[in-house]
Scaffold this motif. Structure first.
Motif, PDB file in Angstrom:
ATOM      1  N   ALA A 222      27.298 -13.295  34.959  1.00  0.00           N
ATOM      2  CA  ALA A 222      27.788 -12.485  33.837  1.00  0.00           C
ATOM      3  C   ALA A 222      26.800 -12.499  32.680  1.00  0.00           C
ATOM      4  CB  ALA A 222      29.153 -12.993  33.385  1.00  0.00           C
ATOM      5  N   ALA A 223      26.774 -11.436  31.912  1.00  0.00           N
ATOM      6  CA  ALA A 223      25.811 -11.307  30.811  1.00  0.00           C
ATOM      7  C   ALA A 223      25.945 -12.440  29.812  1.00  0.00           C
ATOM      8  CB  ALA A 223      26.000  -9.957  30.126  1.00  0.00           C
ATOM      9  N   THR A 224      27.149 -12.913  29.631  1.00  0.00           N
ATOM     10  CA  THR A 224      27.370 -14.089  28.780  1.00  0.00           C
ATOM     11  C   THR A 224      28.186 -15.083  29.597  1.00  0.00           C
ATOM     12  OG1 THR A 224      29.390 -13.142  27.857  1.00  0.00           O
ATOM     13  CG2 THR A 224      27.334 -12.752  26.659  1.00  0.00           C
ATOM     14  N   GLY A 225      27.992 -16.353  29.346  1.00  0.00           N
ATOM     15  CA  GLY A 225      28.759 -17.368  30.046  1.00  0.00           C
ATOM     16  C   GLY A 225      28.146 -17.760  31.372  1.00  0.00           C
ATOM     17  N   THR A 226      28.942 -18.453  32.175  1.00  0.00           N
ATOM     18  CA  THR A 226      28.448 -19.016  33.435  1.00  0.00           C
ATOM     19  C   THR A 226      29.352 -18.635  34.601  1.00  0.00           C
ATOM     20  OG1 THR A 226      29.672 -21.064  32.974  1.00  0.00           O
ATOM     21  CG2 THR A 226      27.353 -20.966  32.266  1.00  0.00           C
ATOM     22  N   THR A 227      29.893 -17.437  34.556  1.00  0.00           N
ATOM     23  CA  THR A 227      30.792 -16.984  35.616  1.00  0.00           C
ATOM     24  C   THR A 227      30.119 -15.923  36.479  1.00  0.00           C
ATOM     25  OG1 THR A 227      31.731 -15.334  34.119  1.00  0.00           O
ATOM     26  CG2 THR A 227      32.848 -17.468  34.253  1.00  0.00           C
ATOM     27  N   PRO A 228      30.559 -15.793  37.728  1.00  0.00           N
ATOM     28  CA  PRO A 228      29.940 -14.808  38.620  1.00  0.00           C
ATOM     29  C   PRO A 228      30.170 -13.384  38.159  1.00  0.00           C
ATOM     30  CG  PRO A 228      31.246 -16.415  39.858  1.00  0.00           C
ATOM     31  CD  PRO A 228      31.579 -16.604  38.423  1.00  0.00           C
ATOM     32  N   ASP A 229      29.176 -12.550  38.377  1.00  0.00           N
ATOM     33  CA  ASP A 229      29.299 -11.105  38.211  1.00  0.00           C
ATOM     34  C   ASP A 229      28.559 -10.457  39.376  1.00  0.00           C
ATOM     35  OD1 ASP A 229      29.320  -8.449  37.641  1.00  0.00           O
ATOM     36  OD2 ASP A 229      28.265  -8.591  35.734  1.00  0.00           O
ATOM     37  N   PRO A 230      29.255 -10.104  40.446  1.00  0.00           N
ATOM     38  CA  PRO A 230      28.608  -9.576  41.647  1.00  0.00           C
ATOM     39  C   PRO A 230      27.855  -8.271  41.439  1.00  0.00           C
ATOM     40  CG  PRO A 230      30.845 -10.303  42.125  1.00  0.00           C
ATOM     41  CD  PRO A 230      30.704 -10.295  40.640  1.00  0.00           C
ATOM     42  N   THR A 231      27.981  -7.665  40.240  1.00  0.00           N
ATOM     43  CA  THR A 231      27.282  -6.409  39.965  1.00  0.00           C
ATOM     44  C   THR A 231      26.022  -6.609  39.125  1.00  0.00           C
ATOM     45  OG1 THR A 231      28.493  -5.919  37.920  1.00  0.00           O
ATOM     46  CG2 THR A 231      29.510  -5.231  39.996  1.00  0.00           C
ATOM     47  N   SER A 232      25.761  -7.826  38.688  1.00  0.00           N
ATOM     48  CA  SER A 232      24.634  -8.057  37.786  1.00  0.00           C
ATOM     49  C   SER A 232      23.310  -7.987  38.530  1.00  0.00           C
ATOM     50  CB  SER A 232      24.762  -9.424  37.113  1.00  0.00           C
ATOM     51  OG  SER A 232      23.618  -9.687  36.314  1.00  0.00           O
ATOM     52  N   ASN A 233      22.387  -7.201  37.981  1.00  0.00           N
ATOM     53  CA  ASN A 233      21.059  -7.044  38.570  1.00  0.00           C
ATOM     54  C   ASN A 233      19.945  -7.646  37.730  1.00  0.00           C
ATOM     55  OD1 ASN A 233      21.806  -5.310  40.885  1.00  0.00           O
ATOM     56  ND2 ASN A 233      22.433  -3.879  39.282  1.00  0.00           N
ATOM     57  N   THR A 234      20.298  -8.182  36.554  1.00  0.00           N
ATOM     58  CA  THR A 234      19.264  -8.694  35.651  1.00  0.00           C
ATOM     59  C   THR A 234      19.462 -10.156  35.253  1.00  0.00           C
ATOM     60  OG1 THR A 234      20.491  -7.866  33.731  1.00  0.00           O
ATOM     61  CG2 THR A 234      18.805  -6.416  34.680  1.00  0.00           C
ATOM     62  N   ARG A 235      20.593 -10.734  35.630  1.00  0.00           N
ATOM     63  CA  ARG A 235      20.824 -12.151  35.354  1.00  0.00           C
ATOM     64  C   ARG A 235      21.560 -12.742  36.542  1.00  0.00           C
ATOM     65  NH1 ARG A 235      24.984 -15.307  31.525  1.00  0.00           N
ATOM     66  NH2 ARG A 235      23.786 -17.221  31.195  1.00  0.00           N
ATOM     67  N   GLY A 236      21.107 -13.913  36.984  1.00  0.00           N
ATOM     68  CA  GLY A 236      21.745 -14.487  38.145  1.00  0.00           C
ATOM     69  C   GLY A 236      21.414 -15.952  38.338  1.00  0.00           C
ATOM     70  N   VAL A 237      21.966 -16.480  39.410  1.00  0.00           N
ATOM     71  CA  VAL A 237      21.688 -17.849  39.840  1.00  0.00           C
ATOM     72  C   VAL A 237      21.047 -17.778  41.215  1.00  0.00           C
ATOM     73  CG1 VAL A 237      22.693 -20.071  40.482  1.00  0.00           C
ATOM     74  CG2 VAL A 237      23.599 -18.819  38.520  1.00  0.00           C
ATOM     75  N   LEU A 238      19.926 -18.435  41.367  1.00  0.00           N
ATOM     76  CA  LEU A 238      19.307 -18.587  42.680  1.00  0.00           C
ATOM     77  C   LEU A 238      19.674 -19.955  43.221  1.00  0.00           C
ATOM     78  CD1 LEU A 238      15.602 -17.302  42.645  1.00  0.00           C
ATOM     79  CD2 LEU A 238      17.597 -16.218  43.683  1.00  0.00           C
ATOM     80  N   ALA A 239      20.206 -19.979  44.434  1.00  0.00           N
ATOM     81  CA  ALA A 239      20.379 -21.228  45.169  1.00  0.00           C
ATOM     82  C   ALA A 239      19.396 -21.180  46.325  1.00  0.00           C
ATOM     83  CB  ALA A 239      21.805 -21.369  45.677  1.00  0.00           C
ATOM     84  N   LEU A 240      18.576 -22.220  46.471  1.00  0.00           N
ATOM     85  CA  LEU A 240      17.577 -22.205  47.538  1.00  0.00           C
ATOM     86  C   LEU A 240      17.347 -23.594  48.103  1.00  0.00           C
ATOM     87  CD1 LEU A 240      13.987 -22.238  46.249  1.00  0.00           C
ATOM     88  CD2 LEU A 240      15.796 -21.809  44.606  1.00  0.00           C
ATOM     89  N   ASN A 241      17.009 -23.623  49.377  1.00  0.00           N
ATOM     90  CA  ASN A 241      16.798 -24.873  50.095  1.00  0.00           C
ATOM     91  C   ASN A 241      15.363 -25.371  49.950  1.00  0.00           C
ATOM     92  OD1 ASN A 241      19.412 -24.598  51.061  1.00  0.00           O
ATOM     93  ND2 ASN A 241      18.777 -23.716  53.019  1.00  0.00           N
ATOM     94  N   HIS A 242      15.210 -26.689  50.026  1.00  0.00           N
ATOM     95  CA  HIS A 242      13.897 -27.332  50.104  1.00  0.00           C
ATOM     96  C   HIS A 242      13.891 -28.132  51.406  1.00  0.00           C
ATOM     97  CE1 HIS A 242      12.935 -26.057  46.069  1.00  0.00           C
ATOM     98  NE2 HIS A 242      14.060 -26.579  45.627  1.00  0.00           N
ATOM     99  N   GLU A 243      13.337 -27.525  52.438  1.00  0.00           N
ATOM    100  CA  GLU A 243      13.501 -28.076  53.779  1.00  0.00           C
ATOM    101  C   GLU A 243      12.751 -29.384  53.993  1.00  0.00           C
ATOM    102  OE1 GLU A 243      12.957 -26.729  58.445  1.00  0.00           O
ATOM    103  OE2 GLU A 243      11.855 -25.704  56.872  1.00  0.00           O
ATOM    104  N   ASN A 244      11.500 -29.447  53.560  1.00  0.00           N
ATOM    105  CA  ASN A 244      10.663 -30.574  53.918  1.00  0.00           C
ATOM    106  C   ASN A 244       9.599 -30.766  52.844  1.00  0.00           C
ATOM    107  OD1 ASN A 244       9.641 -32.680  55.419  1.00  0.00           O
ATOM    108  ND2 ASN A 244       9.325 -31.510  57.277  1.00  0.00           N
ATOM    109  N   ILE A 245       8.574 -31.527  53.128  1.00  0.00           N
ATOM    110  CA  ILE A 245       7.500 -31.788  52.167  1.00  0.00           C
ATOM    111  C   ILE A 245       6.146 -31.680  52.844  1.00  0.00           C
ATOM    112  CG2 ILE A 245       8.873 -33.287  50.674  1.00  0.00           C
ATOM    113  CD1 ILE A 245       7.527 -35.694  52.089  1.00  0.00           C
ATOM    114  N   THR A 246       5.136 -31.323  52.058  1.00  0.00           N
ATOM    115  CA  THR A 246       3.745 -31.500  52.458  1.00  0.00           C
ATOM    116  C   THR A 246       3.240 -32.694  51.660  1.00  0.00           C
ATOM    117  OG1 THR A 246       3.519 -29.116  52.819  1.00  0.00           O
ATOM    118  CG2 THR A 246       1.492 -30.415  52.724  1.00  0.00           C
ATOM    119  N   ALA A 247       3.387 -33.877  52.252  1.00  0.00           N
ATOM    120  CA  ALA A 247       3.152 -35.123  51.525  1.00  0.00           C
ATOM    121  C   ALA A 247       1.716 -35.254  51.036  1.00  0.00           C
ATOM    122  CB  ALA A 247       3.519 -36.312  52.409  1.00  0.00           C
ATOM    123  N   ALA A 248       0.788 -34.608  51.727  1.00  0.00           N
ATOM    124  CA  ALA A 248      -0.623 -34.731  51.345  1.00  0.00           C
ATOM    125  C   ALA A 248      -0.873 -34.273  49.923  1.00  0.00           C
ATOM    126  CB  ALA A 248      -1.485 -33.920  52.312  1.00  0.00           C
TER     127      ALA A 248
END
Length: 824
Positions: A222-248
């Protein structure tokens, strides 16, 4: 999902075979085609009335169809998703007023309707559709005059020129598109955290981006606050995985060990680099960035508290010294593909978790010998005794003697501990291999492991179409050689109102904690059966000779053993799943299988061959993988049977067209090892009528010709091709099977992006309007070391990188210069 080499312990990435059954295998081929020129703009008639000026029509006859401009009194043709401009003029003077109105065809929204110039986006159609519009003008003197414009809309086509194969150290996208780096390994996600030095000295990855970006979802905010807005194209939350590491690259000079024990600081850094990121992102002035100080930002790591839900919650097999009741645990690891729930939660899936655990020699005897149930289970999931565990975390001697952050990775039985598992971590491995649900809008919430969906090397977990009153299905792959494809059908029937409930994890309880888990058997005649993993059904009883199942929790913990017993079809490493939002058909990537032999091919997995490479030696088995698809009987998620074919076979265009390059791929669309898979959202043109499907690769067989890639396709439907005999010759054996192949994709499959050196392309999602596409670039330069860097990406994406710039996994965002929908 990747090939990973560590100084200490090799990472197998699911490229192992622990399935010793003789269950049958199966596989098929390609999708339907639409010629990209089938919907080019047609001719136009002359102006029909003297009050209108001459007609003007911009033909979209090129690959990248340009917007259509049509004058009143004229006709023209374009394709779904394109901008159409309607222009009306009054000959010899101005008008007191003028307007456009639609008089026929699928309804559209006219912008500027009360003027002489109006625009609209060509609607999604599955077949040619005719739209008519009336222009009305009242001259300064005289009566109102009307004229009609006609526009024929054809189905969407791919609207870009294919990107050529490349070995360059950069992300390449088509002309007219821009790729911008958004979120990189080490980027700070909390106020006061310093910028990333990228020299191995950085710490505190619990407040930085992790490594090996993988599956991802964009949730509108949502444009203000921290609630979902399934129509928003300019503000959002990305959830993404971090599978592994390149330890080098994480440490100053790579991993070190001291007297056989790993340094605590190095190990904690590596542990925290795994897991999940949740970050706020925003577009300002057309440019995307992440919001470092957002209250929504958080990292979920292998040490984050977790809750268990579903039938296995509280079971004795989950008891540890940390969780003596078996209802809680710590952490999620090797998070690969994902799932996006309509109630605005994120599913992260634990893939190659087994390799992280230490198991000392002698543990088999301590657990009752090789034939004891627990040892049969551990062996089936690839945890033999005598292994150190990836990165040797269990060897760390922590400064805090009470800490179990490192001992949790050692599952060896402590002979002095309680036999029920509450005094050591002998059962810790059973706490992994699950689907985990996260609420991205509530940083205080505890992620829940959904045990009803079974335990395996989970890749994706994608929900099928949701229809009111119908029980939804969730499709999953088990990513290891010769494993299975599963679906879970919820006990609860779908209610659209649940998509807006604020207690999102409670809705997850409703749909994900009770239901039936099934495994797929593919038949040679193109049919298939979903076999229920239900205790007491068929061989899933205490009387089963190979493994005596005790109850439903035992079946779910040991889903692989249950699937073995049911005779499911062994597949070529099932990875991501995706559901066509228009047809409901499910697609699954079968990335490759080096253990596939000519003697073991079957209709659903019909190829075993030698693929020569100009560098690095040849690869054997099903080296390039394929994409299988199925359609549920009656088009319902509740079905227990289906039909199937193979959408597409990975192959270089130079390989044998008779038995290897079965999809007829050419230089514009040849690929290897399909991995990530995703359909455009139904909130825009790429997810309606003729949806766009995106294919990401994780390649080891094609790397002599190109880096990994992202392709776009417009697939057809199951059964749009035919049958074909395929002969496999490998290792002196020859075998012929008849398989089912979809229609050759041709120009409806095209390479959209090529990544930098040694990377994997994985993770993809978009804004609701389809105009911003998020993609993850995983482990660029993975074969290098701190002393010998093999990639400078992403530092070089926008120019020359500084000397010694270490590569970083990163999320990019792709936009189109004309502001249009990506891909069409």
């Amino acid at each position: 999902m990747e090939t990973f080499n560590t100084v200490i312990t090799a990472y197998d990435d699911g490229d192992i075979d622990t399935n010793r059954t003789s269950n049958p295998h199966l596989n098929d081929m390609i999708a339907s085609r639409y010629s990209r020129r089938q919907a080019l703009m047609g001719g136009m008639s002359a102006a029909t009335a003297a009050v209108f000026g001459g007609a003007l029509l911009s033909a979209c006859s090129g690959v990248d169809a340009i917007p259509l401009t049509i004058v009143a009194g004229s006709s023209g043709q374009t394709t779904s998703g394109k901008l159409v401009t309607l222009t009306g003029t009054v000959a010899g003077g101005s008008a007191r007023n003028s307007s456009w109105s639609q008089t026929g065809g699928p309804p559209v929204t006219l912008t500027g309707a009360n003027s002489n110039v109006a625009t609209f986006i060509a609607p999604s159609v599955s077949a040619n559709a005719t739209l008519t519009f009336q222009f009305t003008a009242i001259p300064e003197s005289g009566n109102a005059v009307n004229s009609v414009a006609t526009v024929v809309i054809a189905p969407a086509v791919l609207g870009f020129t294919a990107v050529p194969k490349s070995l360059a150290d950069i992300v390449t996208v088509p002309t007219g598109y821009t790729a911008t780096v958004l979120y990189r390994l080490g980027d700070p996600i909390a106020s006061g955290v310093s910028a990333f030095a990228n020299d191995g000295t950085d710490t505190n990855f619990a407040q930085r981006a992790g490594d090996h970006h993988d599956g991802l979802t964009f949730f509108g905010l949502a444009a203000t606050g921290t609630t979902p807005d399934p129509t928003s194209n300019t503000r959002g939350v990305l959830a993404l995985n971090h599978e592994n590491i390149t330890a080098a690259y994480l440490h100053t000079a790579g991993q070190t060990s001291v007297g056989g024990a790993r340094p605590e600081a190095e190990a904690i850094k590596e542990i925290e680099c795994h897991g999940v990121s949740v970050i706020e992102v925003a577009q300002t002035g057309g440019t995307w960035s992440y919001v470092q100080s957002s209250s929504l930002n958080r990292r979920i790591t292998p040490l984050t508290p977790m809750a268990f839900n579903g039938p296995v919650r509280g079971n004795a097999i989950l008891r540890t010294v940390f969780s003596p009741t078996g209802v809680a645990g710590r952490g999620t690891i090797n998070n690969c593909a994902n799932g996006t729930m309509p109630w605005n939660t994120y599913l992260t899936n634990e893939e190659n978790w087994a390799g992280y655990f230490r198991r000392s020699t002698g543990d088999v005897v301590a657990r009752g010998g090789a034939t004891s149930k627990v040892n049969v289970s551990l062996a089936r999931y690839g945890i033999p005794e005598g292994r150190a565990g990836n990165n040797n975390w269990a060897t760390v001697v922590p400064a805090d003697a009470t800490s179990t952050n490192f001992s949790k990775w050692n599952i060896t039985v402590n002979p002095t501990a309680a036999a029920d598992g509450t005094g050591d971590f002998r059962n810790e491995a059973f706490q992994y291999g699950w689907v985990v649900e996260i609420d991205p809008f509530d940083p205080a919430s505890t992620p829940r492991k959904r045990t009803a969906l079974g335990r395996m090397n989970h890749e994706g977990c994608q929900i099928g179409r949701t229809i009111a009153g119908v029980r939804p299905a969730f499709y999953m792959g088990d990513d290891a050689q010769n494993e299975y494809i599963y679906k879970f059908v919820s006990t609860a029937v779908w209610s659209a109102a649940d998509a807006a409930i604020t207690n999102r994890l409670a809705i997850g309880d409703k749909y994900l904690d009770a239901g039936t888990l099934y495994v797929a058997r593919f038949n040679a005649d193109g049919s298939g059966t979903w076999l229920p993993l239900v205790f007491g059904t068929g061989p899933l009883t205490a009387g089963n000779a190979a493994y005596a199942f005790a109850d439903q929790a035992d079946v779910l913990v040991n889903a692989r053993l249950a699937a073995d017993a049911l005779g499911a079809t062994r597949m070529d490493r099932p990875e991501w799943t995706a559901v066509n939002p228009a047809t409901g058909e499910m697609y699954a990537t079968l990335t490759n299988n080096s253990s596939r032999t000519a003697a073991a091919v079957d209709p659903a997995n019909p190829r075993a061959y030698n693929d020569p490479r100009t560098t690095g030696g040849s690869t054997n088995g099903n080296a390039n993988g394929h994409i299988i698809r199925l359609r549920e009987t009656g088009d319902t998620s509740e079905a227990t049977s289906f039909t199937w074919d193979i959408y597409g076979f990975g192959a270089g265009s130079d390989l044998d067209a008779t038995n290897i390059n079965l999809s007829g791929l050419d230089a514009t669309n040849d690929f290897s090892s399909p991995d990530g898979l995703w359909f455009g959202l139904p909130t825009n043109i790429t997810g309606t009528s003729t949806p766009l499907m995106w294919i990401e690769t994780d390649d080891g067989a094609f790397v002599d010709q190109t880096n990994c890639m992202l392709l776009a396709s417009i697939p057809g439907i199951v059964g749009d091709g035919g049958t074909r005999s395929v002969t496999s010759t490998l290792g002196g054996a020859t075998n012929t099977v008849t398989t089912r192949i979809g229609k050759t994709p041709g120009t409806t499959l095209r390479r959209f992006l090529v990544g930098p050196k040694e990377c994997e392309i994985t993770g993809i999602h978009s804004t609701p309007d389809g105009k911003s596409l998020f993609v993850n670039i995983q482990h660029p330069g993975e074969n290098g070391t701190a002393a010998s860097i093999t990639s400078n990406w992403p530092a070089n994406q926008s120019g020359t990188a500084a000397a010694g710039s270490r590569p970083r996994s990163a999320t990019i965002v792709i936009t189109k210069a004309d502001g249009g929908v990506i891909g069409i």
